[in-house]
Enzyme design. Structure first.
Site, PDB file in Angstrom:
ATOM      1  N   GLU A   1       0.817  -1.217   0.000  1.00  0.00           N
ATOM      2  CA  GLU A   1       0.000   0.000   0.000  1.00  0.00           C
ATOM      3  C   GLU A   1       0.848   1.262   0.000  1.00  0.00           C
ATOM      4  O   GLU A   1       1.904   1.302   0.624  1.00  0.00           O
ATOM      5  CB  GLU A   1      -0.834   0.057   1.281  1.00  0.00           C
ATOM      6  CG  GLU A   1      -1.934  -0.939   1.338  1.00  0.00           C
ATOM      7  CD  GLU A   1      -2.677  -0.825   2.670  1.00  0.00           C
ATOM      8  OE1 GLU A   1      -3.183  -1.857   3.113  1.00  0.00           O
ATOM      9  OE2 GLU A   1      -2.728   0.271   3.243  1.00  0.00           O
TER      10      GLU A   1
ATOM     11  N   CYS B   1      -2.026  -0.524  15.294  1.00  0.00           N
ATOM     12  CA  CYS B   1      -1.659  -0.546  13.873  1.00  0.00           C
ATOM     13  C   CYS B   1      -2.193  -1.795  13.172  1.00  0.00           C
ATOM     14  O   CYS B   1      -1.960  -2.923  13.618  1.00  0.00           O
ATOM     15  CB  CYS B   1      -0.143  -0.490  13.753  1.00  0.00           C
ATOM     16  SG  CYS B   1       0.445  -0.671  12.079  1.00  0.00           S
TER      17      CYS B   1
ATOM     18  N   CYS C   1       4.843  -5.860   9.193  1.00  0.00           N
ATOM     19  CA  CYS C   1       5.807  -5.241  10.105  1.00  0.00           C
ATOM     20  C   CYS C   1       5.919  -6.110  11.345  1.00  0.00           C
ATOM     21  O   CYS C   1       4.928  -6.673  11.810  1.00  0.00           O
ATOM     22  CB  CYS C   1       5.342  -3.833  10.488  1.00  0.00           C
ATOM     23  SG  CYS C   1       6.512  -2.979  11.580  1.00  0.00           S
TER      24      CYS C   1
ATOM     25  N   CYS D   1       2.910  -2.808  16.985  1.00  0.00           N
ATOM     26  CA  CYS D   1       2.232  -1.706  17.687  1.00  0.00           C
ATOM     27  C   CYS D   1       0.735  -2.006  17.796  1.00  0.00           C
ATOM     28  O   CYS D   1       0.096  -2.448  16.827  1.00  0.00           O
ATOM     29  CB  CYS D   1       2.450  -0.390  16.963  1.00  0.00           C
ATOM     30  SG  CYS D   1       4.200   0.030  16.807  1.00  0.00           S
TER      31      CYS D   1
HETATM   32  S1  SF4 Z   1       2.968   1.554  13.532  1.00  0.00           S
HETATM   33 FE1  SF4 Z   1       4.346   0.019  14.457  1.00  0.00          FE
HETATM   34  S2  SF4 Z   1       3.594  -1.993  13.716  1.00  0.00           S
HETATM   35 FE2  SF4 Z   1       2.676  -0.392  12.421  1.00  0.00          FE
HETATM   36  S3  SF4 Z   1       4.032  -0.253  10.642  1.00  0.00           S
HETATM   37 FE3  SF4 Z   1       4.688   1.349  12.112  1.00  0.00          FE
HETATM   38  S4  SF4 Z   1       6.269   0.335  13.345  1.00  0.00           S
HETATM   39 FE4  SF4 Z   1       5.175  -1.290  12.292  1.00  0.00          FE
END
Ligand code: SF4
Length: 351
Positions: free
Chosen positions: A94, A121, A114, A118
């Site tokens: 994306e 997220c 990722c 988090c």
């Molecule tokens: S917010 Fe945290 S989990 Fe989401 S992409 Fe960014 S670093 Fe990775």
């Protein structure tokens, strides 16, 4: 086949030399790939036919196929999904184009999924799948510029690495893409127009400040104490807030760029008066900015404060001497949370 968009200019020069050509051919190819955005070699008319044939045999400049482009109703954002070329699984990545006055900002992804987990997220739910290659990072930008050119609008003027993934955890590929984004024979975007966001892996910030670049740094802070930040962002258990703020100060001293702290507002959790007071103590006294972002809820346990509460929090910070802004919610109708579109597309059939 060597994808030439995975090569920095010195690497492309080596590739040209390996074909028995001179170095300057690399710059010609750069211009065709990134400024003219050609998907093949046949139209690279300032190079001999023999070279074009040799390149066609050994190399590729293919583009990432766009599979979605969703325009917001207000016309201030376009969300893209680009197909990746994995042999066994169908993946898409994306990116978002933000339109604001004369500015066209590309929000690029650097990883597929990722691994930093988090809590707020959507991308985190995918887990870490893999790093994106330089050509896959640049492919998003090329796709956006194609889209903009086709509708007679300006191409990208600014870049933020705030899409899927932690760019600084994909350091070599991020730096390779960055060198091409900044090169005058490619995208020619200066450091002032580029910002990388990080969840706060301190050694990566230190490595970046040693590069001698002055790109913007945005740190995803989101809490004012280690207990809460550890809950929201597991990376905090390794690199607690004090080490992060210290790294931010050193980044400012080294580069002269004011660091932006991104701060997600979660109702009743991160938007309290106590939070405003603690944040001002934590960040007061050195030049930085706080960017407030009402959370895009990923589960029923969190919700965004109302507009009035967001403004009140911003005013509280401002009143305590912090430069606080509220991120405008561009294209909320097409955004969803970053990662949602990819989750939907993964495993779906390529059309
Ligand atoms: S917010 Fe945290 S989990 Fe989401 S992409 Fe960014 S670093 Fe990775």
């Amino acid at each position: 086949m060597q994808n030439l968009k995975d090569l920095t200019l010195p690497q492309l020069e080596e590739f040209a030399l390996s074909l028995g050509e001179q170095r300057f051919r690399a710059k010609q190819i750069f211009k065709w790939m990134y400024q003219k955005r050609l998907p093949g070699f046949s139209e690279m008319t300032n190079m001999p036919k023999t070279l074009r044939a040799a390149l066609s045999d050994r190399a590729s400049v293919a583009k990432l196929p766009p599979v979605r482009a969703l325009e917001s109703a207000a016309g201030d954002a376009v969300k893209f999904a680009f197909a990746l070329n994995d042999p066994d699984t169908y993946y898409a990545v994306e990116s978002v184009l933000l339109i604001d006055g004369e500015r066209r900002t590309a929000c690029l992804s650097s990883q597929l999924g990722c691994g930093l987990g988090c809590a707020f997220c959507e991308t985190a739910k995918l887990g870490f799948i893999r790093n994106l290659s330089p050509s896959e990072i640049l492919g998003q930008l090329i796709g956006m510029n194609d889209y903009q050119a086709a509708r007679g609008d300006k191409i990208v003027t600014n870049i933020v690495f705030m899409g899927m993934g932690e760019a600084l955890s994909n350091y070599e590929n991020f730096m390779a893409a960055l060198s091409i984004i900044m090169h005058e024979d490619a995208f020619n975007l200066g450091a002032r127009r580029i910002t990388v966001s990080t969840a706060g892996v301190v050694p990566h910030i230190e490595r970046l400040m040693g590069e001698g670049l002055s790109i913007g740094l945005a740190i995803s802070l989101n809490a004012w104490n280690d207990e809460m930040r550890g809950e929201l962002m597991p990376v905090n258990r390794k690199y607690p807030i004090a080490s992060l703020v210290d790294a931010a100060k050193r980044y400012y001293n080294r580069t002269g760029r004011r660091v932006t702290f991104e701060y997600v507002l979660i109702e009743g959790k991160t938007d309290t008066a106590e939070a405003a007071e603690a944040l001002s103590r934590l960040l007061g006294g050195f030049p930085c900015k706080v960017n407030l972002i009402p959370v895009n809820p990923v589960d029923s346990k969190m919700s965004a404060p109302c507009d009035g509460a967001v403004q009140k929090f911003a005013d509280e910070l401002y009143g305590r001497g912090l430069a606080a802004t509220v991120r405008k919610s561009r294209g909320r109708d097409v955004f969803g949370a970053c990662g949602q579109l990819t989750a939907e597309l993964i495993g779906s059939k390529r059309r």
